[in-house]
Scaffold this motif. Structure first.
Motif, PDB file in Angstrom:
ATOM      1  N   PRO A  23      -3.136   6.946  -7.141  1.00  0.00           N
ATOM      2  CA  PRO A  23      -2.920   8.300  -6.621  1.00  0.00           C
ATOM      3  C   PRO A  23      -3.992   9.312  -7.038  1.00  0.00           C
ATOM      4  O   PRO A  23      -4.261  10.260  -6.310  1.00  0.00           O
ATOM      5  CB  PRO A  23      -1.556   8.691  -7.200  1.00  0.00           C
ATOM      6  N   THR A  78      -2.488  -0.570   5.747  1.00  0.00           N
ATOM      7  CA  THR A  78      -2.829   0.257   6.917  1.00  0.00           C
ATOM      8  C   THR A  78      -2.369   1.705   6.790  1.00  0.00           C
ATOM      9  O   THR A  78      -2.744   2.536   7.611  1.00  0.00           O
ATOM     10  CB  THR A  78      -2.220  -0.335   8.198  1.00  0.00           C
ATOM     11  N   LYS A  79      -1.567   2.017   5.775  1.00  0.00           N
ATOM     12  CA  LYS A  79      -1.004   3.368   5.663  1.00  0.00           C
ATOM     13  C   LYS A  79      -1.548   4.165   4.478  1.00  0.00           C
ATOM     14  O   LYS A  79      -0.979   5.183   4.114  1.00  0.00           O
ATOM     15  CB  LYS A  79       0.517   3.279   5.575  1.00  0.00           C
ATOM     16  N   SER A  80      -2.654   3.720   3.888  1.00  0.00           N
ATOM     17  CA  SER A  80      -3.230   4.455   2.768  1.00  0.00           C
ATOM     18  C   SER A  80      -3.898   5.724   3.268  1.00  0.00           C
ATOM     19  O   SER A  80      -4.651   5.697   4.239  1.00  0.00           O
ATOM     20  CB  SER A  80      -4.270   3.597   2.040  1.00  0.00           C
ATOM     21  N   ARG A  81      -3.666   6.824   2.578  1.00  0.00           N
ATOM     22  CA  ARG A  81      -4.303   8.093   2.958  1.00  0.00           C
ATOM     23  C   ARG A  81      -5.792   8.087   2.648  1.00  0.00           C
ATOM     24  O   ARG A  81      -6.546   8.913   3.161  1.00  0.00           O
ATOM     25  CB  ARG A  81      -3.610   9.265   2.264  1.00  0.00           C
ATOM     26  N   PHE A  82      -6.253   7.154   1.819  1.00  0.00           N
ATOM     27  CA  PHE A  82      -7.655   7.084   1.421  1.00  0.00           C
ATOM     28  C   PHE A  82      -8.465   6.064   2.219  1.00  0.00           C
ATOM     29  O   PHE A  82      -9.675   5.972   2.047  1.00  0.00           O
ATOM     30  CB  PHE A  82      -7.776   6.713  -0.064  1.00  0.00           C
ATOM     31  N   LYS A  84      -9.685   4.322   5.816  1.00  0.00           N
ATOM     32  CA  LYS A  84      -9.841   4.376   7.279  1.00  0.00           C
ATOM     33  C   LYS A  84     -10.269   2.989   7.738  1.00  0.00           C
ATOM     34  O   LYS A  84     -11.189   2.385   7.167  1.00  0.00           O
ATOM     35  CB  LYS A  84     -10.901   5.399   7.684  1.00  0.00           C
ATOM     36  N   THR A  98     -12.145   8.590  -1.525  1.00  0.00           N
ATOM     37  CA  THR A  98     -11.255   9.391  -2.359  1.00  0.00           C
ATOM     38  C   THR A  98     -12.093  10.500  -2.973  1.00  0.00           C
ATOM     39  O   THR A  98     -13.319  10.488  -2.841  1.00  0.00           O
ATOM     40  CB  THR A  98     -10.623   8.539  -3.489  1.00  0.00           C
ATOM     41  N   ASP A 118       1.258   1.412   2.108  1.00  0.00           N
ATOM     42  CA  ASP A 118       0.275   2.384   1.645  1.00  0.00           C
ATOM     43  C   ASP A 118      -0.643   1.845   0.553  1.00  0.00           C
ATOM     44  O   ASP A 118      -1.637   2.482   0.220  1.00  0.00           O
ATOM     45  CB  ASP A 118       0.958   3.668   1.160  1.00  0.00           C
ATOM     46  N   ASN A 119      -0.317   0.667   0.008  1.00  0.00           N
ATOM     47  CA  ASN A 119      -1.120   0.108  -1.068  1.00  0.00           C
ATOM     48  C   ASN A 119      -0.761  -1.361  -1.236  1.00  0.00           C
ATOM     49  O   ASN A 119       0.377  -1.757  -0.969  1.00  0.00           O
ATOM     50  CB  ASN A 119      -0.825   0.857  -2.374  1.00  0.00           C
TER      51      ASN A 119
END
Length: 187
Positions: A23, A78-82, A84, A98, A118-119
């Motif tokens: 995080p 596929t759902k990590s905010r960091f 693409k 990041t 997400d991870n």
């Protein structure tokens, strides 16, 4: 009397690469583990039929199918905010950006499994393994099983275990997740 059936066979393993994104924006280097997956079925003795609860082979085949799908692959969330992800004809182009780092990867599509999370962590691997297992489990086994526990281990490290604040270190990194098997008419 209740029964606890633990199924852990040599073929319930998979080798996969991943990186974990923290995080705070730090991330592990791309690395791999030799994962193991264990299934524990909980049931009541009165569910035995001719001394049998479930056909073990069906349970072993179900977990092995999941392991085979992830074996010798790079697991990508596929759902990590960091992260693409861009897809070309033959590659997945990954941009890990990041506040602390910027990395780019280009991986052959055939070597990658995209996972809806997400991870890639032990906790998420256990959750996704259980969800896939429950989706594939025949209704006949659900009918006689009260609870199912899936444990995914990623090799040496520390054990992740919960329960009344009793945490301990061990030689394996494990995450267990369990589900109560819904009976007919339950959501």
């Amino acid at each position: 009397m209740s029964l606890r059936i633990r199924l852990f066979k040599q073929r319930q393993r998979f080798a996969a690469a991943h990186f974990t994104i923290y995080p705070d924006g730090k991330a592990e280097r791309l690395h791999g583990h030799n994962y193991t997956a264990e299934v524990v079925l909980h049931a009541k003795r009165e569910n035995l039929d001719e001394g049998l609860l479930v056909p073990f082979q069906v349970v072993k085949d179900t977990i092995q199918c999941i392991c085979e799908a992830w074996n010798e692959r790079v697991l990508i969330p596929t759902k990590s905010r960091f992260l693409k992800i861009r897809e070309t004809d033959t590659q997945y182009e990954l941009a890990l950006e990041t506040p602390l780092l910027m990395k780019h990867y280009s991986l052959p599509k055939e070597d990658v499994v995209l996972l809806s999370c997400d991870n890639i962590s032990s906790e998420n691997m256990a959750v996704m393994t259980l969800e896939k297992f429950m989706d594939q489990l025949p209704d006949s086994i659900r009918a006689v099983t009260d609870k199912i526990t899936i444990t995914v281990s990623e090799g040496s490290g520390s054990e992740v275990c919960g329960g009344k604040g009793n945490f301990k270190k061990k030689k394996e990194m494990q995450a267990s997740i369990e589900a109560t098997v819904p009976k007919d008419g339950e959501a």
